[in-house]
Write a protein that holds these residues in place. Structure first.
Motif, mmCIF file in Angstrom:
data_model
loop_
_atom_site.group_PDB
_atom_site.id
_atom_site.type_symbol
_atom_site.label_atom_id
_atom_site.label_comp_id
_atom_site.label_asym_id
_atom_site.label_seq_id
_atom_site.Cartn_x
_atom_site.Cartn_y
_atom_site.Cartn_z
ATOM 1 N N LYS A 41 52.772 43.903 56.498
ATOM 2 C CA LYS A 41 54.044 43.900 57.226
ATOM 3 C C LYS A 41 53.948 43.031 58.462
ATOM 4 C CE LYS A 41 57.491 46.958 59.328
ATOM 5 N NZ LYS A 41 57.837 48.367 59.653
ATOM 6 N N ASP A 42 52.820 43.127 59.180
ATOM 7 C CA ASP A 42 52.621 42.309 60.377
ATOM 8 C C ASP A 42 52.660 40.821 60.061
ATOM 9 O OD1 ASP A 42 52.314 44.617 61.846
ATOM 10 O OD2 ASP A 42 50.124 44.533 61.891
ATOM 11 N N TYR A 43 52.170 40.441 58.880
ATOM 12 C CA TYR A 43 52.100 39.022 58.508
ATOM 13 C C TYR A 43 53.251 38.574 57.617
ATOM 14 C CZ TYR A 43 47.410 38.879 60.467
ATOM 15 O OH TYR A 43 46.335 38.933 61.322
ATOM 16 N N GLY A 44 54.187 39.455 57.373
ATOM 17 C CA GLY A 44 55.349 39.081 56.574
ATOM 18 C C GLY A 44 55.043 38.890 55.099
ATOM 19 N N ILE A 45 54.036 39.588 54.593
ATOM 20 C CA ILE A 45 53.661 39.468 53.188
ATOM 21 C C ILE A 45 54.224 40.652 52.413
ATOM 22 C CG2 ILE A 45 51.730 39.481 51.560
ATOM 23 C CD1 ILE A 45 50.071 38.146 53.770
ATOM 24 N N GLN A 46 54.931 40.362 51.338
ATOM 25 C CA GLN A 46 55.430 41.403 50.470
ATOM 26 C C GLN A 46 54.338 41.769 49.467
ATOM 27 O OE1 GLN A 46 58.476 42.862 50.785
ATOM 28 N NE2 GLN A 46 58.814 41.570 52.600
ATOM 29 N N LEU A 47 53.882 43.011 49.510
ATOM 30 C CA LEU A 47 52.817 43.405 48.595
ATOM 31 C C LEU A 47 53.255 43.300 47.138
ATOM 32 C CD1 LEU A 47 51.021 46.359 50.388
ATOM 33 C CD2 LEU A 47 50.054 44.164 49.724
ATOM 34 N N GLN A 48 54.566 43.336 46.896
ATOM 35 C CA GLN A 48 55.053 43.162 45.530
ATOM 36 C C GLN A 48 54.752 41.768 44.994
ATOM 37 O OE1 GLN A 48 56.717 44.381 48.069
ATOM 38 N NE2 GLN A 48 57.650 46.346 47.511
ATOM 39 N N SER A 49 54.441 40.825 45.898
ATOM 40 C CA SER A 49 54.131 39.461 45.464
ATOM 41 C C SER A 49 52.701 39.338 44.960
ATOM 42 C CB SER A 49 54.354 38.470 46.619
ATOM 43 O OG SER A 49 53.372 38.647 47.640
ATOM 44 N N VAL A 50 51.884 40.355 45.209
ATOM 45 C CA VAL A 50 50.504 40.347 44.720
ATOM 46 C C VAL A 50 50.521 40.813 43.264
ATOM 47 C CG1 VAL A 50 48.196 41.291 44.993
ATOM 48 C CG2 VAL A 50 49.575 40.784 47.010
ATOM 49 N N LYS A 51 50.215 39.898 42.371
ATOM 50 C CA LYS A 51 50.351 40.174 40.942
ATOM 51 C C LYS A 51 49.027 40.313 40.206
ATOM 52 C CE LYS A 51 54.656 37.548 41.103
ATOM 53 N NZ LYS A 51 55.357 36.326 40.648
ATOM 54 N N HIS A 52 47.917 40.054 40.908
ATOM 55 C CA HIS A 52 46.610 40.085 40.268
ATOM 56 C C HIS A 52 45.590 40.636 41.259
ATOM 57 C CE1 HIS A 52 48.937 36.991 38.195
ATOM 58 N NE2 HIS A 52 48.938 36.322 39.336
ATOM 59 N N LEU A 53 44.699 41.481 40.787
ATOM 60 C CA LEU A 53 43.652 42.058 41.624
ATOM 61 C C LEU A 53 42.306 41.829 40.943
ATOM 62 C CD1 LEU A 53 42.753 43.672 44.074
ATOM 63 C CD2 LEU A 53 43.371 45.769 42.872
ATOM 64 N N LEU A 54 41.425 41.083 41.620
ATOM 65 C CA LEU A 54 40.096 40.777 41.094
ATOM 66 C C LEU A 54 39.061 41.591 41.868
ATOM 67 C CD1 LEU A 54 41.804 38.391 40.039
ATOM 68 C CD2 LEU A 54 39.891 36.890 40.546
ATOM 69 N N ILE A 55 38.105 42.153 41.158
ATOM 70 C CA ILE A 55 37.070 42.975 41.781
ATOM 71 C C ILE A 55 35.715 42.315 41.590
ATOM 72 C CG2 ILE A 55 35.955 45.229 41.818
ATOM 73 C CD1 ILE A 55 38.848 45.241 42.822
ATOM 74 N N THR A 56 34.909 42.261 42.667
ATOM 75 C CA THR A 56 33.576 41.674 42.571
ATOM 76 C C THR A 56 32.567 42.669 42.013
ATOM 77 O OG1 THR A 56 33.066 42.276 44.877
ATOM 78 C CG2 THR A 56 33.986 40.066 44.466
ATOM 79 N N HIS A 57 32.569 43.905 42.553
ATOM 80 C CA HIS A 57 31.630 44.925 42.088
ATOM 81 C C HIS A 57 32.119 46.300 42.486
ATOM 82 C CE1 HIS A 57 30.303 44.052 46.191
ATOM 83 N NE2 HIS A 57 29.575 45.155 46.190
ATOM 84 N N ASP A 58 31.388 47.333 42.092
ATOM 85 C CA ASP A 58 31.913 48.694 42.153
ATOM 86 C C ASP A 58 31.412 49.524 43.330
ATOM 87 O OD1 ASP A 58 29.331 48.756 41.140
ATOM 88 O OD2 ASP A 58 29.722 50.381 39.726
ATOM 89 N N HIS A 59 30.953 48.903 44.408
ATOM 90 C CA HIS A 59 30.613 49.658 45.608
ATOM 91 C C HIS A 59 31.898 50.024 46.365
ATOM 92 C CE1 HIS A 59 26.172 48.136 45.758
ATOM 93 N NE2 HIS A 59 26.375 49.063 44.851
ATOM 94 N N ALA A 60 31.877 51.192 46.998
ATOM 95 C CA ALA A 60 33.100 51.772 47.555
ATOM 96 C C ALA A 60 33.793 50.869 48.567
ATOM 97 C CB ALA A 60 32.781 53.126 48.196
ATOM 98 N N ASP A 61 33.023 50.097 49.346
ATOM 99 C CA ASP A 61 33.649 49.257 50.364
ATOM 100 C C ASP A 61 34.396 48.065 49.765
ATOM 101 O OD1 ASP A 61 31.029 48.386 49.664
ATOM 102 O OD2 ASP A 61 30.952 47.070 51.395
ATOM 103 N N HIS A 62 34.383 47.956 48.436
ATOM 104 C CA HIS A 62 35.125 46.894 47.755
ATOM 105 C C HIS A 62 36.216 47.443 46.832
ATOM 106 C CE1 HIS A 62 32.420 43.499 48.889
ATOM 107 N NE2 HIS A 62 31.600 44.515 49.088
ATOM 108 N N ILE A 63 36.215 48.752 46.585
ATOM 109 C CA ILE A 63 37.143 49.305 45.587
ATOM 110 C C ILE A 63 37.872 50.559 46.062
ATOM 111 C CG2 ILE A 63 35.879 48.339 43.629
ATOM 112 C CD1 ILE A 63 34.657 51.162 43.216
ATOM 113 N N LYS A 64 37.779 50.893 47.332
ATOM 114 C CA LYS A 64 38.321 52.157 47.840
ATOM 115 C C LYS A 64 39.750 52.421 47.374
ATOM 116 C CE LYS A 64 39.468 54.494 52.196
ATOM 117 N NZ LYS A 64 39.394 54.425 53.678
ATOM 118 N N SER A 65 40.608 51.418 47.432
ATOM 119 C CA SER A 65 42.030 51.628 47.154
ATOM 120 C C SER A 65 42.502 50.946 45.873
ATOM 121 C CB SER A 65 42.875 51.129 48.333
ATOM 122 O OG SER A 65 42.543 51.815 49.526
#
Length: 271
Positions: A41-65
């Motif tokens: 919201k602060d940067y004027g980015i609509q989260l609905q515009s994010v259409k792809h999510l890439l994950i590097t690995h399964d440690h919690a600090d990379h996949i929490k949400s």
């Protein structure tokens, strides 16, 4: 024009955004969803515009949400089979990724999502599996290498093609060795499947970059075993020893752990 924002980098949470005028992609989502919503919201980015999510690995600090984000915005999650299994079994992740949102990728096999051409490559780290990403979009090549214990020949090759590079500078070796961590944790950090030191990071950049590399961001700094200015100075000193002058030949910056960067515009050529 491609935009880049780091919303967090380090063990407190990692999340990187890339967006064009019509498409958006995130790599990792280890920050809280409410926090991410506020940042966007602060940067004027609509989260609905994010259409792809890439994950590097399964440690919690990379996949929490990852599950919560995928569920709320119906975004597919791209990861290797081993990483998807790791997410399913990670007790830190309250909402898992639904089966219909799971997209399986293979190391070394390129794929395309929307505007983004992506090639995942192997990165040594003590996770179920760990990949870096080489992303081509709008005439630029962006490479992200985080949580990397050692540098392989493939990683060297990928760096040689990068216009923009996000690479780990996790720790200062002397700080780790003289610090309060127990021996087993020191051994893990310094192992070939642990994390990259400032010195290793600087040497890797200097020995493998091409003249087309314009901007480097140092990521995933340790809070206990590093400092942003120490990381920057160490890497800058190594680059200068190789005749590479930060500020002239390329830009060099440090990504903060819990402070968003602001918006970078990544273009084919810079003035």
């Amino acid at each position: 024009m491609l935009k880049f924002i780091s919303f967090g980098s380090g063990s407190s949470g990692n999340c990187y955004y890339f967006g064009t005028a019509t498409d958006g992609l995130m790599i990792d989502i280890g920050v809280g969803l409410r926090t991410l919503k506020k940042y966007c919201k602060d940067y004027g980015i609509q989260l609905q515009s994010v259409k792809h999510l890439l994950i590097t690995h399964d440690h919690a600090d990379h996949i929490k949400s990852v599950g919560s984000f995928s569920y709320e915005y119906q975004v597919p999650v791209y990861a290797t089979k081993a990483v998807h299994v790791g997410i399913d079994h990670n007790y830190c992740i309250q909402r898992k990724v639904s089966d219909e949102m799971k997209k399986y990728i293979e190391v070394g096999q390129p794929f395309t999502v929307g505007s983004f051409h992506v090639r995942p490559f192997e990165v040594p780290h003590d996770a179920s599996e760990n990949v870096g990403y080489e992303i081509q979009v709008e005439g630029v090549t962006v490479v992200i290498i985080t949580d990397v214990g050692s540098i392989t020949e493939e990683i060297k090759d990928v760096i040689s093609r990068a216009n923009y590079l996000i690479i780990e500078a996790n720790h200062d070796v002397e700080m780790v060795q003289s610090g309060p961590y127990p021996p087993y944790l020191k051994k893990r950090i310094l192992s070939p499947n642990g994390h990259l030191s400032n010195t290793e990071c600087g040497m890797t950049i200097a020995e493998n970059m091409s003249e087309s590399l314009r901007h480097v961001w140092l990521c995933h700094l340790s809070e206990e075993n590093n400092h942003p200015e120490l990381a920057r100075k160490t890497v800058e000193g190594i680059l200068r020893n190789y005749g590479i002058v930060p500020g002239k030949d390329l830009k060099l910056e440090v990504l903060r752990r819990q402070i968003p960067t602001g918006v970078y515009e990544l273009v084919k050529s810079e003035e």
